[in-house]
Motif scaffolding. Structure first.
Motif, short mmCIF file in Angstrom:
data_model
loop_
_atom_site.label_atom_id
_atom_site.label_comp_id
_atom_site.label_asym_id
_atom_site.label_seq_id
_atom_site.Cartn_x
_atom_site.Cartn_y
_atom_site.Cartn_z
N TYR A 32 -38.54 21.17 26.01
CA TYR A 32 -37.45 22.11 26.27
C TYR A 32 -36.09 21.40 26.19
N ILE A 33 -36.04 20.20 26.75
CA ILE A 33 -34.79 19.43 26.72
C ILE A 33 -34.41 19.07 25.30
N THR A 34 -35.36 18.58 24.52
CA THR A 34 -35.04 18.12 23.17
C THR A 34 -34.81 19.27 22.20
N ASP A 35 -35.34 20.44 22.51
CA ASP A 35 -35.13 21.60 21.65
C ASP A 35 -33.82 22.33 21.95
N ASN A 36 -33.01 21.77 22.81
CA ASN A 36 -31.74 22.37 23.17
C ASN A 36 -30.87 22.53 21.92
N ASP A 37 -30.36 23.72 21.69
CA ASP A 37 -29.53 23.95 20.50
C ASP A 37 -28.07 24.22 20.87
N LEU A 38 -27.67 23.74 22.02
CA LEU A 38 -26.27 23.89 22.42
C LEU A 38 -25.39 23.06 21.48
N GLU A 41 -19.25 24.15 19.68
CA GLU A 41 -18.56 25.43 19.53
C GLU A 41 -19.01 26.48 20.55
N HIS A 42 -20.18 26.28 21.14
CA HIS A 42 -20.64 27.20 22.18
C HIS A 42 -19.80 27.10 23.46
N LEU A 43 -19.06 26.01 23.60
CA LEU A 43 -18.26 25.81 24.79
C LEU A 43 -16.85 26.38 24.63
N GLY A 44 -16.59 27.02 23.53
CA GLY A 44 -15.30 27.65 23.32
C GLY A 44 -14.30 26.72 22.67
N GLY A 45 -13.08 27.20 22.51
CA GLY A 45 -12.05 26.45 21.81
C GLY A 45 -11.13 25.66 22.72
N HIS A 46 -11.44 25.57 23.98
CA HIS A 46 -10.60 24.83 24.91
C HIS A 46 -10.55 23.36 24.51
N PHE A 47 -9.43 22.71 24.78
CA PHE A 47 -9.27 21.32 24.36
C PHE A 47 -10.25 20.37 25.06
N THR A 48 -10.86 20.80 26.15
CA THR A 48 -11.83 19.96 26.85
C THR A 48 -13.26 20.13 26.32
N ALA A 49 -13.47 21.07 25.41
CA ALA A 49 -14.81 21.36 24.91
C ALA A 49 -15.49 20.15 24.29
N PRO A 50 -14.82 19.37 23.44
CA PRO A 50 -15.52 18.22 22.84
C PRO A 50 -16.02 17.23 23.90
N ALA A 51 -15.18 16.91 24.86
CA ALA A 51 -15.59 15.96 25.89
C ALA A 51 -16.69 16.55 26.77
N ALA A 52 -16.58 17.82 27.08
CA ALA A 52 -17.60 18.48 27.90
C ALA A 52 -18.94 18.47 27.18
N TYR A 53 -18.90 18.77 25.89
CA TYR A 53 -20.14 18.78 25.10
C TYR A 53 -20.74 17.37 25.04
N GLN A 54 -19.93 16.38 24.77
CA GLN A 54 -20.44 15.01 24.68
C GLN A 54 -21.05 14.56 26.00
N SER A 55 -20.39 14.90 27.10
CA SER A 55 -20.90 14.55 28.42
C SER A 55 -22.23 15.24 28.70
N ASN A 57 -24.33 16.53 26.50
CA ASN A 57 -25.34 16.04 25.56
C ASN A 57 -25.87 14.67 25.98
N ALA A 58 -24.98 13.79 26.44
CA ALA A 58 -25.41 12.46 26.91
C ALA A 58 -26.34 12.60 28.12
N ALA A 59 -26.01 13.52 29.02
CA ALA A 59 -26.86 13.74 30.18
C ALA A 59 -28.24 14.25 29.76
N LEU A 60 -28.27 15.16 28.79
CA LEU A 60 -29.55 15.67 28.29
C LEU A 60 -30.38 14.55 27.65
N GLN A 61 -29.73 13.69 26.88
CA GLN A 61 -30.45 12.59 26.24
C GLN A 61 -31.03 11.65 27.29
#
Length: 105
Positions: A32-38, A41-55, A57-61
């Motif tokens: 379930y964790i590895t099949d995550n398709d987040l 762009e799912h986090l919206g266009g806010h300027f913090t989205a890239p950092a939020a996604y990276q954070s 994604n790193a936690a999921l890994q």
């Protein structure tokens, strides 16, 4: 008792089955964790989205790696329990854990 551990082989076999079942459940969590398709762009266009996604994604890994280690441990434990439940030639302690050979060469 005569100093020997008397193992209940049926109970050991049942414990091995339960650990195997737990390993399967842990494997589905990892899947379930590895099949995550987040995606970012799912986090919206806010300027913090890239950092939020990276954070995130790193936690999921990291979680996936930890769950993978748990899965491997459970599989090894189940195999050892199953092996122990089938041994009957020597004392149960020596069969189950190889204590008669500990420290020997």
């Amino acid at each position: 008792m005569d100093g020997k551990l008397q193992m209940d082989h049926d109970a050991m076999r049942a414990a091995a089955d339960e650990v195997k079942n737990l390993a399967v459940a842990v494997q589905s969590v990892q899947s379930y964790i590895t099949d995550n398709d987040l995606k970012q762009e799912h986090l919206g266009g806010h300027f913090t989205a890239p950092a939020a996604y990276q954070s995130f994604n790193a936690a999921l890994q990291g979680l996936s790696a930890s769950v993978g280690k748990a899965y491997a441990f459970l599989n090894e434990a189940a195999a050892k329990l199953e092996q122990s439940s089938q041994m009957t030639d020597a004392t149960d302690v020596n069969n189950a854990w190889g204590l008669n050979k500990a420290g020997g060469r």
